[in-house]
Design an enzyme around this catalytic site. Structure first.
Site, PDB file in Angstrom:
ATOM      1  N   ARG A 121     -18.734 -11.423 -26.903  1.00 46.81           N
ATOM      2  CA  ARG A 121     -19.618 -12.451 -26.322  1.00 46.81           C
ATOM      3  C   ARG A 121     -19.902 -13.626 -27.268  1.00 46.81           C
ATOM      4  NH1 ARG A 121     -22.003  -7.823 -24.179  1.00 46.81           N
ATOM      5  NH2 ARG A 121     -21.409  -7.584 -22.012  1.00 46.81           N
ATOM      6  N   LYS A 143     -14.488 -27.956 -27.388  1.00 44.09           N
ATOM      7  CA  LYS A 143     -13.708 -27.580 -26.202  1.00 44.09           C
ATOM      8  C   LYS A 143     -12.655 -26.577 -26.647  1.00 44.09           C
ATOM      9  CE  LYS A 143     -13.860 -31.641 -23.189  1.00 44.09           C
ATOM     10  NZ  LYS A 143     -13.046 -32.703 -22.589  1.00 44.09           N
ATOM     11  N   GLU A 185      -3.774 -41.126 -30.512  1.00 41.86           N
ATOM     12  CA  GLU A 185      -5.190 -40.756 -30.319  1.00 41.86           C
ATOM     13  C   GLU A 185      -6.081 -41.557 -31.275  1.00 41.86           C
ATOM     14  OE1 GLU A 185      -6.308 -38.797 -27.920  1.00 41.86           O
ATOM     15  OE2 GLU A 185      -4.509 -37.717 -27.294  1.00 41.86           O
ATOM     16  N   LYS A 227     -15.795 -39.453 -32.676  1.00 45.71           N
ATOM     17  CA  LYS A 227     -15.778 -38.264 -31.805  1.00 45.71           C
ATOM     18  C   LYS A 227     -17.131 -37.553 -31.895  1.00 45.71           C
ATOM     19  CE  LYS A 227     -13.870 -34.729 -29.449  1.00 45.71           C
ATOM     20  NZ  LYS A 227     -12.727 -34.034 -28.952  1.00 45.71           N
ATOM     21  N   GLU A 237     -19.398 -33.394 -21.332  1.00 40.48           N
ATOM     22  CA  GLU A 237     -18.593 -34.375 -20.604  1.00 40.48           C
ATOM     23  C   GLU A 237     -19.119 -34.676 -19.209  1.00 40.48           C
ATOM     24  OE1 GLU A 237     -14.257 -34.055 -20.993  1.00 40.48           O
ATOM     25  OE2 GLU A 237     -14.072 -35.199 -19.127  1.00 40.48           O
ATOM     26  N   ARG A 241     -18.658 -38.852 -22.687  1.00 41.81           N
ATOM     27  CA  ARG A 241     -17.469 -38.190 -23.260  1.00 41.81           C
ATOM     28  C   ARG A 241     -16.195 -38.498 -22.464  1.00 41.81           C
ATOM     29  NH1 ARG A 241     -17.363 -32.171 -26.039  1.00 41.81           N
ATOM     30  NH2 ARG A 241     -15.170 -32.188 -26.598  1.00 41.81           N
ATOM     31  N   ASN A 245     -11.066 -39.880 -22.373  1.00 39.11           N
ATOM     32  CA  ASN A 245      -9.903 -39.687 -21.512  1.00 39.11           C
ATOM     33  C   ASN A 245      -9.134 -40.985 -21.282  1.00 39.11           C
ATOM     34  OD1 ASN A 245     -10.441 -36.956 -21.186  1.00 39.11           O
ATOM     35  ND2 ASN A 245     -11.858 -37.345 -19.490  1.00 39.11           N
ATOM     36  N   HIS A 248      -5.502 -41.007 -20.427  1.00 39.24           N
ATOM     37  CA  HIS A 248      -5.115 -39.634 -20.101  1.00 39.24           C
ATOM     38  C   HIS A 248      -4.818 -39.416 -18.611  1.00 39.24           C
ATOM     39  CE1 HIS A 248      -6.275 -38.989 -24.186  1.00 39.24           C
ATOM     40  NE2 HIS A 248      -6.072 -37.701 -24.133  1.00 39.24           N
ATOM     41  N   HIS A 252      -1.482 -37.673 -18.401  1.00 36.73           N
ATOM     42  CA  HIS A 252      -1.307 -36.309 -17.876  1.00 36.73           C
ATOM     43  C   HIS A 252      -0.293 -36.286 -16.735  1.00 36.73           C
ATOM     44  CE1 HIS A 252      -5.351 -34.598 -19.486  1.00 36.73           C
ATOM     45  NE2 HIS A 252      -4.365 -34.451 -20.335  1.00 36.73           N
ATOM     46  N   HIS A 265       2.188 -34.973 -26.157  1.00 36.46           N
ATOM     47  CA  HIS A 265       0.967 -35.431 -25.485  1.00 36.46           C
ATOM     48  C   HIS A 265       0.612 -36.886 -25.879  1.00 36.46           C
ATOM     49  CE1 HIS A 265      -3.000 -35.275 -23.730  1.00 36.46           C
ATOM     50  NE2 HIS A 265      -3.535 -35.557 -24.903  1.00 36.46           N
TER      51      HIS A 265
HETATM   52  P1  NAD Z   1       0.360 -28.177 -31.788  1.00 32.27           P
HETATM   53  O1  NAD Z   1      -0.838 -27.410 -32.108  1.00 32.27           O
HETATM   54  O2  NAD Z   1       1.326 -27.631 -30.807  1.00 32.27           O
HETATM   55  O3  NAD Z   1       1.136 -28.476 -33.153  1.00 32.27           O
HETATM   56  C1  NAD Z   1       2.335 -29.214 -33.105  1.00 32.27           C
HETATM   57  C2  NAD Z   1       3.404 -28.584 -33.990  1.00 32.27           C
HETATM   58  O4  NAD Z   1       3.093 -28.872 -35.352  1.00 32.27           O
HETATM   59  C3  NAD Z   1       3.489 -27.071 -33.889  1.00 32.27           C
HETATM   60  O5  NAD Z   1       4.841 -26.717 -33.891  1.00 32.27           O
HETATM   61  C4  NAD Z   1       2.805 -26.582 -35.170  1.00 32.27           C
HETATM   62  O6  NAD Z   1       3.296 -25.374 -35.644  1.00 32.27           O
HETATM   63  C5  NAD Z   1       3.164 -27.676 -36.128  1.00 32.27           C
HETATM   64  N1  NAD Z   1       2.231 -27.873 -37.232  1.00 32.27           N
HETATM   65  C6  NAD Z   1       0.893 -27.862 -37.203  1.00 32.27           C
HETATM   66  N2  NAD Z   1       0.408 -28.248 -38.378  1.00 32.27           N
HETATM   67  C7  NAD Z   1       1.459 -28.481 -39.171  1.00 32.27           C
HETATM   68  C8  NAD Z   1       1.593 -28.933 -40.499  1.00 32.27           C
HETATM   69  N3  NAD Z   1       0.549 -29.295 -41.235  1.00 32.27           N
HETATM   70  N4  NAD Z   1       2.850 -29.027 -41.010  1.00 32.27           N
HETATM   71  C9  NAD Z   1       3.937 -28.727 -40.269  1.00 32.27           C
HETATM   72  N5  NAD Z   1       3.874 -28.349 -38.998  1.00 32.27           N
HETATM   73  C10 NAD Z   1       2.639 -28.233 -38.459  1.00 32.27           C
HETATM   74  O7  NAD Z   1       0.008 -29.653 -31.267  1.00 32.27           O
HETATM   75  P2  NAD Z   1      -1.305 -30.563 -31.413  1.00 32.27           P
HETATM   76  O8  NAD Z   1      -0.864 -31.905 -31.003  1.00 32.27           O
HETATM   77  O9  NAD Z   1      -1.988 -30.383 -32.687  1.00 32.27           O
HETATM   78  O10 NAD Z   1      -2.289 -29.976 -30.306  1.00 32.27           O
HETATM   79  C11 NAD Z   1      -1.999 -30.062 -28.938  1.00 32.27           C
HETATM   80  C12 NAD Z   1      -2.961 -29.163 -28.196  1.00 32.27           C
HETATM   81  O11 NAD Z   1      -4.273 -29.586 -28.468  1.00 32.27           O
HETATM   82  C13 NAD Z   1      -2.788 -29.157 -26.708  1.00 32.27           C
HETATM   83  O12 NAD Z   1      -2.806 -27.849 -26.233  1.00 32.27           O
HETATM   84  C14 NAD Z   1      -4.003 -29.908 -26.194  1.00 32.27           C
HETATM   85  O13 NAD Z   1      -4.420 -29.475 -24.917  1.00 32.27           O
HETATM   86  C15 NAD Z   1      -5.012 -29.574 -27.251  1.00 32.27           C
HETATM   87  N6  NAD Z   1      -6.110 -30.540 -27.383  1.00 32.27           N
HETATM   88  C16 NAD Z   1      -7.370 -30.067 -27.303  1.00 32.27           C
HETATM   89  C17 NAD Z   1      -8.439 -30.925 -27.449  1.00 32.27           C
HETATM   90  C18 NAD Z   1      -9.829 -30.385 -27.444  1.00 32.27           C
HETATM   91  O14 NAD Z   1     -10.770 -31.175 -27.369  1.00 32.27           O
HETATM   92  N7  NAD Z   1      -9.983 -29.091 -27.551  1.00 32.27           N
HETATM   93  C19 NAD Z   1      -8.216 -32.287 -27.672  1.00 32.27           C
HETATM   94  C20 NAD Z   1      -6.906 -32.738 -27.747  1.00 32.27           C
HETATM   95  C21 NAD Z   1      -5.838 -31.864 -27.603  1.00 32.27           C
HETATM   96  N1  GLY Z   2     -10.258 -34.540 -26.132  1.00 34.16           N
HETATM   97  C1  GLY Z   2     -11.259 -34.912 -25.218  1.00 34.16           C
HETATM   98  C2  GLY Z   2     -12.602 -34.324 -25.498  1.00 34.16           C
HETATM   99  O1  GLY Z   2     -12.803 -33.669 -26.496  1.00 34.16           O
HETATM  100  O2  GLY Z   2     -13.489 -34.504 -24.721  1.00 34.16           O
END
Ligand code: NAD
Ligand code: GLY
Length: 369
Positions: A121, A143, A185, A227, A237, A241, A245, A248, A252, A265
């Site tokens: 939990r 998030k 971003e 942020k 949001e 917030r 987007n 986006h 998307h 992305h």
């Molecule tokens: P990712 O986590 O897939 O990482 C991209 C690649 O980089 C992977 O292959 C990873 O292994 C590699 N990698 C990571 N750090 C590294 C480093 N320092 N050196 C070498 N390789 C490295 O991609 P991302 O762009 O970081 O994240 C995308 C995800 O984040 C999506 O699922 C998206 O929905 C999510 N996201 C969430 C929020 C939120 O608010 N929670 C906001 C934006 C994106």
């Molecule tokens: N990445 C969008 C948010 O955190 O709201």
């Protein structure tokens, strides 16, 4: 070192410092219970580059810890991965005093954050982001979640970290395409909320692209500051917030119309922001000249971008079914000027279709095959 506090009910700190992953242990020491243990959730790729430094610092801080690897990539951002990690945590003796340390990009951060949100939990999580996207966006704001077959991030929870530790030097090992995608971003924050950041990204584009450490530290700190400000004003949001987007809604649709294969992305968001600029011009919300300037800057920072090799109607259909198109009404975050955006609701479908046609043509001229 730069420090940003996210002023929520339980405030937390984001530390931004080059080389700080090697001191992760002393930060973790402050948050892990005296007799509790830490579980580092990471991927093999990230562990290969940064695991040794983090583990050495945890040992040095006298912490009891275990490392759990998850498979890398968006397709493993699933409930099955969450279940697997939770089972393994239990087998290691994880209890309510256990602290999760998420070490990785947005995928690892979202999954590990969600595991922490639901394990017994809810337990504490520290975020140690290693991609630019994670450092300036996903690690901050709470998030967390995973994908379902029919869509991204459809199961999740708001679960704020206890702290975020950002080491810009971790970006040294990030593949070039991932890095550039993250820059999209960064410029987003400039366009939605900060003329200063926008100007810095324009003025120091060369330093930013070559990952100059001082420049990165300043850029990341400014993005994190924004942020944090937005999240503090609207954690769930329901209002402000939504400006995050920007780009986006178009982005998307592009990702899903190309089955998440053609674009990273940030690349899809880059086209999405350019499309939002064109839509804003069509709706007379921003001048053509200013919109053109913004689009050119997005391209300069993030290119090469794959061109949009799908039909306008196809992407439009994906947009119409997006969860953001509430009750069939298309709404967008559109730029008014650099540093200021607005929510625009009820945009006529034809105007959106025409914008797609225009952007697809533009992408053929400016994108790669
Ligand atoms: P990712 O986590 O897939 O990482 C991209 C690649 O980089 C992977 O292959 C990873 O292994 C590699 N990698 C990571 N750090 C590294 C480093 N320092 N050196 C070498 N390789 C490295 O991609 P991302 O762009 O970081 O994240 C995308 C995800 O984040 C999506 O699922 C998206 O929905 C999510 N996201 C969430 C929020 C939120 O608010 N929670 C906001 C934006 C994106
Ligand atoms: N990445 C969008 C948010 O955190 O709201």
């Amino acid at each position: 070192m730069k420090k940003v506090t996210v002023e929520l009910h339980t405030p937390y700190t984001c530390l931004i410092e080059c080389g700080s992953l090697a001191h992760a242990g002393s930060l973790a020491r402050k948050y892990v219970a005296e007799d509790g243990m830490a579980v580092v959730i990471t991927s093999a790729t990230v562990r290969k580059h940064w695991g040794a430094a983090v583990e050495a610092s945890l040992r040095q801080a006298g912490l009891q810890y275990h490392v759990l690897e998850m498979r890398d990539g968006e397709r493993y951002k699933t409930l099955a991965t969450v279940e697997d990690l939770a089972e393994r945590m239990l087998a290691l003796g994880g209890d309510r005093t256990t602290t999760v340390i998420a070490l990785g990009g947005g995928v690892v951060g979202d999954v590990a954050g969600f595991v922490a949100a639901v394990y017994m939990r809810g337990i504490d999580v520290l975020q140690l982001p290693t991609t630019l996207v994670a450092m300036i966006d996903s690690a901050i704001g709470g998030k967390t979640g995973v994908n379902l077959k029919n869509g991204k991030n459809l199961v999740g929870a708001f679960h704020q970290p206890r702290a975020v530790l950002i080491d810009p030097l971790a970006l040294n090992t990030l593949p070039e395409r991932e890095y550039r995608s993250g820059l999209s971003e960064a410029i987003k924050y400039g366009i939605i909320r900060s003329r200063e950041l926008y100007a810095m990204l324009e003025r120091r584009r060369h330093d930013v692209r070559r990952r100059d450490p001082q420049c990165l530290e300043a850029m990341i700190a400014e993005c994190v500051r924004m942020k944090a400000e937005v999240v503090a004003a609207d954690e769930r949001e329901s209002d402000l917030r939504r400006i995050l987007n920007f780009g986006h809604t178009f982005g998307h649709a592009l990702e899903s119309a190309t089955e998440y294969r053609r674009f990273l992305h940030g690349e899809a968001v880059a086209w999405g922001m350019i499309a939002a600029c064109r839509l804003a011009v069509r709706l007379h919300r921003i001048g053509g000249e200013e919109a053109r300037g913004i689009s050119e800057n997005i391209l300069e920072l993030t290119q090469p971008l794959p061109s949009i090799a799908v039909e306008a109607e196809q992407v439009f259909q994906h947009m119409a079914s997006d969860k953001k198109a509430r009750a069939g009404v298309l709404h967008f975050v559109l730029p008014r000027e650099i540093g200021q955006v607005e929510m625009v609701r009820g945009v006529p479908e034809n105007t959106v279709r025409e914008t797609w046609q225009e952007i697809i043509q533009y992408s053929r001229e400016h994108g790669t095959a």
